[in-house]
Design an enzyme around this catalytic site. Structure first.
Site, short mmCIF file in Angstrom:
data_model
loop_
_atom_site.label_atom_id
_atom_site.label_comp_id
_atom_site.label_asym_id
_atom_site.label_seq_id
_atom_site.Cartn_x
_atom_site.Cartn_y
_atom_site.Cartn_z
N HIS A 97 0.93 -1.29 -0.03
CA HIS A 97 0.02 -0.06 0.10
C HIS A 97 0.78 1.37 -0.02
O HIS A 97 1.90 1.36 0.79
CB HIS A 97 -1.04 -0.01 1.19
CG HIS A 97 -2.22 -0.90 1.04
ND1 HIS A 97 -3.54 -0.73 1.69
CD2 HIS A 97 -2.49 -1.92 0.55
CE1 HIS A 97 -4.24 -1.66 1.49
NE2 HIS A 97 -3.59 -2.39 0.36
N TYR A 121 -9.49 5.52 7.69
CA TYR A 121 -9.78 5.71 9.05
C TYR A 121 -10.71 6.94 9.04
O TYR A 121 -10.41 8.06 8.44
CB TYR A 121 -8.33 6.14 9.56
CG TYR A 121 -7.36 5.21 9.79
CD1 TYR A 121 -7.05 4.64 11.00
CD2 TYR A 121 -6.57 4.95 8.66
CE1 TYR A 121 -6.06 3.56 11.04
CE2 TYR A 121 -5.28 3.99 8.79
CZ TYR A 121 -5.26 3.22 10.07
OH TYR A 121 -4.36 2.27 10.36
N PRO A 153 -4.55 0.32 18.66
CA PRO A 153 -4.45 0.00 17.17
C PRO A 153 -4.41 0.77 16.15
O PRO A 153 -4.22 0.62 15.04
CB PRO A 153 -5.38 -1.17 17.11
CG PRO A 153 -6.50 -0.97 17.98
CD PRO A 153 -5.61 -0.15 18.94
N LYS A 167 0.77 -0.07 15.30
CA LYS A 167 2.11 -0.32 15.79
C LYS A 167 2.32 -1.66 16.50
O LYS A 167 3.61 -1.60 16.79
CB LYS A 167 2.37 1.08 16.69
CG LYS A 167 2.47 2.33 15.62
CD LYS A 167 3.46 2.39 14.28
CE LYS A 167 3.36 3.49 13.60
NZ LYS A 167 3.98 3.12 12.22
N TYR A 227 3.60 6.71 10.04
CA TYR A 227 2.88 5.53 9.57
C TYR A 227 3.57 4.28 9.06
O TYR A 227 3.44 3.35 9.14
CB TYR A 227 1.90 5.78 8.88
CG TYR A 227 0.52 4.89 8.53
CD1 TYR A 227 -0.51 4.92 9.41
CD2 TYR A 227 0.59 4.11 7.48
CE1 TYR A 227 -1.59 3.82 9.23
CE2 TYR A 227 -0.35 2.98 7.33
CZ TYR A 227 -1.33 3.22 8.30
OH TYR A 227 -2.44 2.18 7.99
#
Length: 394
Positions: free
Chosen positions: A72, A201, A293, A297, A385
């Protein structure tokens, strides 16, 4: 029985550490209180940082990941019925993440360990480290009704938050820091095509939601729920309807629903224990830290610990560099606290904390609006990220 490194716990961190050590000729034995089938049945994370992907390649377990994993190059933040993409590859100079489930990572590592005949003892109950401040630590455990002893040079505690490793450190030799959040994630796995090619998200007045996946045909979705909720109260129909309410209209219109394979509720918490070392015992992964979550991580931080301990052990056995042993905790904790910060921040700006449209809710919108509208802001999100770089021990 004697080995060089005794590893307690056959989850992905214990298996990865064992695989890396084995490839360097460092003997190790893994003790696991559950069966192998039980370990594989645990459904966990699925987004791997660039550094963890590289570490799995170094461990020689990348064949299935490359064949089945989904690289991704970005993800989306959704709020106010709009979608803002974070271009990871562009913002980080080419770094990406890999969507590949923890179950698959664990299976690959199990098969690699079995292929070289490395020893994993399953159903090893009541494992207990001893003499950790001496030059000759050992671990006792029960198997088939008998007590066994495993002598070793070092012990790696990869046995999770509730494991024996951290509990083996005297209370006056360890500090803990934690924060519990007033909500959890209700997650559902389904054999339906993902609603989008990248993770979404979503922040909504009804609560947080996440659209994720395990493959091109298997989806993983989450909705924020209170800590009082029970899985039994959530039918598949109720879950799908609630998810649709929380994601942008154009995403909801494309959502393919179907029967669930698994549903569970995970409470959210932040936790760090320090130091992560006591004598010849090293804490690894969830034994030392837990993150919400939201920033993906948890598994990645465990891999970071593994990387540091593995490189320390290589220096010890190949170069006699025992001076590096004392650096394990400080090196790990620098990266851990930064990941804790990012996970806390993501959790803080995306979740619903109050029934009212209060000051905090307005601050969340301002944060999202600012970071997604600023190249500098997007870069901060992206570099965290994909994962901060591993620290060198040289």
């Amino acid at each position: 029985m004697k080995t060089q490194v005794a590893i307690i716990g056959a989850g992905p961190s214990g298996l990865l550490l064992g695989q890396l050590l084995q490839r360097q000729g460092i003997e190790n034995v893994i003790l696991e209180r559950r069966t192998g089938e039980y370990v594989l049945s645990r459904i966990r994370a699925g987004v791997l940082e660039q550094s963890m992907v590289d570490l799995l390649r170094e461990a020689g377990v990348d064949e299935n990941m490359d064949a089945e994993g989904l690289p991704h190059e970005g993800f989306e933040l959704a709020f106010d019925n709009r979608r803002e993409r974070v271009d990871l590859k562009e913002l980080t100079g080419g770094k990406t993440v890999m969507v590949y489930g923890q179950t698959e990572v664990t299976r690959d590592l199990m098969e690699a360990r079995e292929a070289v005949g490395a020893q994993t003892i399953y159903e090893a109950e009541n494992a207990q480290p001893h003499d950790l401040e001496s030059d000759s630590p050992y671990v006792t455990y029960e198997k088939d009704g008998e007590v066994h002893r495993l002598d070793c040079d070092y012990v790696a505690g990869c046995d999770g938050f509730h494991g024996v490793a951290r509990q083996s450190i005297p209370a006056d030799r360890i500090n803990t820091f934690e924060r519990d959040y007033p909500f959890g994630w209700l997650g559902m796995l389904s054999d339906t095509p993902p609603v989008a090619e990248e993770l979404i998200y979503a922040s909504h007045a009804r609560g947080f939601a996440l659209c994720s996946m395990r493959s091109k045909t298997r989806s993983r979705y989450y909705v924020q729920v209170s800590n009082e909720e029970r899985v039994e109260d959530w039918s598949d129909e109720r879950f799908w309807e609630e998810l649709k309410r929380r994601i942008p209209d154009d995403v909801a219109a494309n959502l393919v629903t179907g029967p669930s394979i698994e549903k569970s509720i995970a409470p959210l918490r932040s936790f760090v224990a320090e130091p992560m070392q006591y004598g010849r015992l090293f804490l690894v992964g969830d034994a030392a830290h837990i993150v919400p979550p939201t920033g993906a991580k948890g598994l990645n931080l465990a891999a970071s610990d593994v990387n540091t301990l593995y490189r320390v052990m290589v220096k010890v056995y190949q170069e006699g560099r025992t001076d590096l042993i004392e650096r394990y905790s400080e090196v790990c904790l620098r990266r851990i606290w930064k990941a804790e910060r990012f996970s806390w921040w993501m959790t803080s700006i995306l979740h619903k904390f109050s029934e009212e449209e209060d000051f905090n809710a307005r601050m969340q919108r301002a944060e999202l609006d600012y970071y997604t509208g600023s190249e500098a802001g997007l870069k901060v999100i992206a570099e965290n990220y994909v994962g901060l770089p591993y620290e060198s021990l040289e």
